[in-house]
Design a protein around this motif. Sequence first.
Motif, short mmCIF file in Angstrom:
data_model
loop_
_atom_site.label_atom_id
_atom_site.label_comp_id
_atom_site.label_asym_id
_atom_site.label_seq_id
_atom_site.Cartn_x
_atom_site.Cartn_y
_atom_site.Cartn_z
N THR A 1 51.94 40.49 -33.90
CA THR A 1 50.97 40.64 -32.82
C THR A 1 51.48 39.93 -31.56
OG1 THR A 1 49.73 38.66 -33.48
CG2 THR A 1 49.05 40.77 -34.47
N PRO A 2 50.93 40.27 -30.38
CA PRO A 2 51.40 39.64 -29.15
C PRO A 2 51.27 38.12 -29.17
CG PRO A 2 50.09 41.56 -28.64
CD PRO A 2 49.94 41.32 -30.12
N ILE A 3 52.28 37.46 -28.63
CA ILE A 3 52.23 36.00 -28.49
C ILE A 3 51.44 35.70 -27.22
CG2 ILE A 3 54.42 35.81 -27.22
CD1 ILE A 3 54.91 33.25 -28.99
N THR A 4 50.60 34.68 -27.28
CA THR A 4 49.77 34.34 -26.12
C THR A 4 50.13 32.98 -25.52
OG1 THR A 4 48.05 33.45 -27.58
CG2 THR A 4 47.85 35.77 -26.90
N ARG A 5 50.88 32.16 -26.27
CA ARG A 5 51.31 30.85 -25.78
C ARG A 5 52.49 30.38 -26.61
NH1 ARG A 5 51.39 25.81 -27.54
NH2 ARG A 5 50.19 26.35 -29.38
N GLY A 6 53.46 29.76 -25.94
CA GLY A 6 54.55 29.11 -26.64
C GLY A 6 55.66 30.06 -27.07
N ILE A 7 56.42 29.60 -28.07
CA ILE A 7 57.57 30.35 -28.58
C ILE A 7 57.53 30.34 -30.10
CG2 ILE A 7 60.10 30.39 -28.78
CD1 ILE A 7 60.23 29.31 -25.93
N ARG A 8 57.75 31.51 -30.69
CA ARG A 8 57.86 31.64 -32.15
C ARG A 8 59.28 32.08 -32.49
NH1 ARG A 8 57.30 36.23 -35.88
NH2 ARG A 8 57.01 35.38 -37.96
N ARG A 9 59.91 31.34 -33.40
CA ARG A 9 61.25 31.67 -33.88
C ARG A 9 61.16 32.00 -35.37
NH1 ARG A 9 61.76 27.55 -30.14
NH2 ARG A 9 63.51 27.76 -28.67
N SER A 10 61.96 33.00 -35.76
CA SER A 10 62.02 33.36 -37.18
C SER A 10 63.41 33.89 -37.50
CB SER A 10 60.95 34.41 -37.51
OG SER A 10 61.20 35.60 -36.80
N LEU A 11 63.70 33.92 -38.77
CA LEU A 11 64.92 34.52 -39.27
C LEU A 11 64.51 35.66 -40.17
CD1 LEU A 11 68.02 34.03 -39.17
CD2 LEU A 11 67.76 32.81 -41.34
N VAL A 12 64.97 36.88 -39.85
CA VAL A 12 64.61 38.06 -40.62
C VAL A 12 65.80 38.45 -41.49
CG1 VAL A 12 63.79 40.44 -40.50
CG2 VAL A 12 63.06 38.79 -38.77
N ILE A 13 65.49 38.71 -42.74
CA ILE A 13 66.52 39.02 -43.74
C ILE A 13 66.15 40.34 -44.39
CG2 ILE A 13 67.57 38.22 -45.91
CD1 ILE A 13 65.60 35.69 -44.02
N TRP A 14 67.15 41.18 -44.63
CA TRP A 14 66.92 42.43 -45.35
C TRP A 14 67.82 42.48 -46.57
CZ3 TRP A 14 67.56 42.68 -39.96
CH2 TRP A 14 66.39 42.99 -39.25
N ALA A 15 67.23 42.79 -47.71
CA ALA A 15 68.02 43.06 -48.92
C ALA A 15 68.20 44.57 -49.00
CB ALA A 15 67.29 42.53 -50.15
N VAL A 16 69.41 44.99 -49.28
CA VAL A 16 69.74 46.42 -49.31
C VAL A 16 70.10 46.83 -50.73
CG1 VAL A 16 70.53 46.37 -46.92
CG2 VAL A 16 72.19 46.06 -48.77
N GLY A 17 70.06 48.14 -50.94
CA GLY A 17 70.43 48.68 -52.25
C GLY A 17 70.41 50.19 -52.21
N PRO A 18 70.74 50.82 -53.34
CA PRO A 18 70.78 52.28 -53.38
C PRO A 18 69.40 52.87 -53.06
CG PRO A 18 71.39 51.31 -55.51
CD PRO A 18 71.05 50.19 -54.59
N GLU A 19 69.40 54.11 -52.60
CA GLU A 19 68.14 54.81 -52.30
C GLU A 19 67.20 54.74 -53.50
OE1 GLU A 19 67.23 56.23 -49.49
OE2 GLU A 19 69.09 56.55 -48.39
N PHE A 20 65.90 54.68 -53.22
CA PHE A 20 64.90 54.76 -54.30
C PHE A 20 64.99 56.14 -54.95
CE2 PHE A 20 62.68 51.42 -51.78
CZ PHE A 20 62.59 50.48 -52.78
N ARG A 21 64.70 56.22 -56.23
CA ARG A 21 64.70 57.51 -56.93
C ARG A 21 63.30 57.85 -57.36
NH1 ARG A 21 69.73 56.54 -60.93
NH2 ARG A 21 70.71 55.10 -59.53
#
Length: 181
Positions: free
Chosen positions: A161-181
């Motif tokens: 959602t929109p930030i209204t004050r300050g600063i938010r930091r995060s680290l985003v991680i994705w795990a990958v793998g073969p297509e779902f069946r």
Amino acid sequence: SWEGLFSEAELDTITRYGDSLALEKAELSVGGANYDSIRKTLVAWVERNPKTEFFHRRLEEAVLALNARFFRFDLSGLANFQYALYGGPEGGHFEWHKDYGRDPSDPAQEPRKLTLSLQLSAPSDYDGCELQVRGGHQIDVAPKTRGTLVAFPAHVLHQVTPITRGIRRSLVIWAVGPEFR
């Protein structure tokens, strides 16, 4: 979610490393059209190297544990991490979206199957900017506790959602793998 994966000092180290990277405006485009109204964030890609090895390894272990307990997806590895900063003069938000699929910049990589977000800011550092996840009719709001790691399937709708004050930091991680069946 998982709390206490990193100490305060380790979170400070991760944040300093992220802040030292060249942050750029996050790009979101489909078919050549740009969608700035959907996402406003500064990001940098975090590659694995000697300075990032400790948190890469710890996050790999966490992904394996969370996947074994909750998801049981066929995974093969992690994509490059994304350091994200919301706030400052630009503000910031990311409307409802899904992460499942291939990274357009690396089409050879397997699709993203799990999304994880590590909260690097303290709740008192900002207002708004909630990570919301909608797996069904209910909208779940991720904890804002510093150091919390949240995991969910990449095909689930989520937003910041929109930030209204300050600063938010995060680290985003994705795990990958073969297509779902």
